[in-house]
Design a protein around this motif. Structure first.
Motif, PDB file in Angstrom:
ATOM      1  N   LEU A  50       0.844  -1.200   0.000  1.00  0.00           N
ATOM      2  CA  LEU A  50       0.000   0.000   0.000  1.00  0.00           C
ATOM      3  C   LEU A  50       0.880   1.251   0.000  1.00  0.00           C
ATOM      4  O   LEU A  50       0.673   2.177  -0.784  1.00  0.00           O
ATOM      5  CB  LEU A  50      -0.925  -0.007   1.217  1.00  0.00           C
ATOM      6  N   ALA A  51       1.896   1.279   0.865  1.00  0.00           N
ATOM      7  CA  ALA A  51       2.804   2.427   0.945  1.00  0.00           C
ATOM      8  C   ALA A  51       3.573   2.615  -0.355  1.00  0.00           C
ATOM      9  O   ALA A  51       3.756   3.750  -0.823  1.00  0.00           O
ATOM     10  CB  ALA A  51       3.769   2.249   2.111  1.00  0.00           C
ATOM     11  N   ALA A  55       3.280   5.926  -2.673  1.00  0.00           N
ATOM     12  CA  ALA A  55       4.507   6.677  -2.977  1.00  0.00           C
ATOM     13  C   ALA A  55       4.690   6.816  -4.485  1.00  0.00           C
ATOM     14  O   ALA A  55       5.133   7.867  -4.967  1.00  0.00           O
ATOM     15  CB  ALA A  55       5.711   5.993  -2.347  1.00  0.00           C
ATOM     16  N   SER A  56       4.322   5.777  -5.246  1.00  0.00           N
ATOM     17  CA  SER A  56       4.461   5.885  -6.707  1.00  0.00           C
ATOM     18  C   SER A  56       3.502   6.928  -7.265  1.00  0.00           C
ATOM     19  O   SER A  56       3.859   7.674  -8.176  1.00  0.00           O
ATOM     20  CB  SER A  56       4.249   4.518  -7.373  1.00  0.00           C
ATOM     21  N   TRP A  57       2.293   6.990  -6.729  1.00  0.00           N
ATOM     22  CA  TRP A  57       1.328   7.994  -7.189  1.00  0.00           C
ATOM     23  C   TRP A  57       1.786   9.398  -6.802  1.00  0.00           C
ATOM     24  O   TRP A  57       1.691  10.324  -7.589  1.00  0.00           O
ATOM     25  CB  TRP A  57      -0.056   7.727  -6.617  1.00  0.00           C
ATOM     26  N   GLU A  58       2.261   9.554  -5.573  1.00  0.00           N
ATOM     27  CA  GLU A  58       2.681  10.882  -5.112  1.00  0.00           C
ATOM     28  C   GLU A  58       3.894  11.402  -5.869  1.00  0.00           C
ATOM     29  O   GLU A  58       4.024  12.606  -6.088  1.00  0.00           O
ATOM     30  CB  GLU A  58       3.003  10.840  -3.618  1.00  0.00           C
ATOM     31  N   GLN A  69      13.447   5.668   0.583  1.00  0.00           N
ATOM     32  CA  GLN A  69      13.106   6.853   1.373  1.00  0.00           C
ATOM     33  C   GLN A  69      11.668   7.303   1.100  1.00  0.00           C
ATOM     34  O   GLN A  69      10.931   7.643   2.025  1.00  0.00           O
ATOM     35  CB  GLN A  69      14.075   7.996   1.068  1.00  0.00           C
ATOM     36  N   GLN A  70      11.252   7.303  -0.171  1.00  0.00           N
ATOM     37  CA  GLN A  70       9.878   7.682  -0.523  1.00  0.00           C
ATOM     38  C   GLN A  70       8.886   6.704   0.115  1.00  0.00           C
ATOM     39  O   GLN A  70       7.874   7.117   0.677  1.00  0.00           O
ATOM     40  CB  GLN A  70       9.702   7.686  -2.048  1.00  0.00           C
ATOM     41  N   ARG A  71       9.181   5.420   0.017  1.00  0.00           N
ATOM     42  CA  ARG A  71       8.301   4.396   0.577  1.00  0.00           C
ATOM     43  C   ARG A  71       8.225   4.516   2.093  1.00  0.00           C
ATOM     44  O   ARG A  71       7.153   4.459   2.678  1.00  0.00           O
ATOM     45  CB  ARG A  71       8.803   3.007   0.187  1.00  0.00           C
ATOM     46  N   LYS A  72       9.359   4.720   2.728  1.00  0.00           N
ATOM     47  CA  LYS A  72       9.409   4.800   4.190  1.00  0.00           C
ATOM     48  C   LYS A  72       8.621   6.003   4.702  1.00  0.00           C
ATOM     49  O   LYS A  72       7.903   5.909   5.704  1.00  0.00           O
ATOM     50  CB  LYS A  72      10.858   4.880   4.664  1.00  0.00           C
TER      51      LYS A  72
END
Length: 191
Positions: A50-51, A55-58, A69-72
């Motif tokens: 889910l994260a 993160a890919s959309w954002e 880092q984006q995922r975290k």
């Protein structure tokens, strides 16, 4: 039936959420993205995938290109703030110990608020108002046997107007279905 669903089925159904609660929940893009993911993809879902998807959309990158880092950053805010808020309001069941999240039946209350209205979209209420006024004007002119419209028999007018309303309704339904959160692969505001 999942473990989350089994636990939720033993809890009493509370009253519907207030509009303030709904707007507060939907006022955050990550919560909307989480709801979209749960509606469109896996339900129940693990918080990790889910994260990654959020993160890919954002960051407007494919899921495979999301950095740790984006995922975290997304994972931490989901775990600490957004999923507990959605759980508290009853829209999802969040099992923090197992990292699972699942939509509840109460999430259906959000559907009316989740309809996305893209820029330059067709204002359907105005369309139907104009359709009604044009239909009324044409019917009045035909009733008065005025001009070339008098050549069309009343049955023809009825059939034509009924077909126009049916086609308009079908177009509206198709359009409405394609702008709902959870329908497309990516949320409309992430594209």
């Amino acid at each position: 039936m999942s473990e989350i669903k089994r636990r939720a089925s033993h809890e009493p159904e509370s009253e519907k959420p207030s509009r303030d609660v709904i707007f507060q929940v939907l006022g955050n893009q990550r919560r909307r993205y989480a709801l979209h993911y749960l509606k469109h993809y896996e339900n129940p879902a693990e918080i990790g995938p889910l994260a990654t998807r959020i993160a890919s959309w954002e960051n407007d990158v494919p899921a495979a290109d999301v950095t740790s880092q984006q995922r975290k950053r997304v994972y931490n805010t989901l775990q600490q703030a957004h999923l507990p808020k959605l759980n508290e309001t009853g829209f999802v069941e969040y099992d923090a110990a197992h990292g699972l999240v699942e939509l509840t039946d109460r999430a259906e209350d959000l559907d009316i608020y989740l309809e996305l209205v893209p820029q330059n979209s067709l204002p359907w209420s105005e369309y139907y108002l104009v359709l009604g006024c044009v239909s009324l004007a044409l019917t009045t002119v035909a009733w008065l046997d005025a001009g070339p419209l008098a050549a069309v028999p009343p049955f023809g007018w009825g059939l034509g107007l009924a077909a126009l309303v049916a086609i308009s309704g079908a177009a509206h339904r198709y359009y409405h279905r394609n702008v709902r959160l959870g329908h497309a692969e990516a949320p409309t505001d992430a594209e």
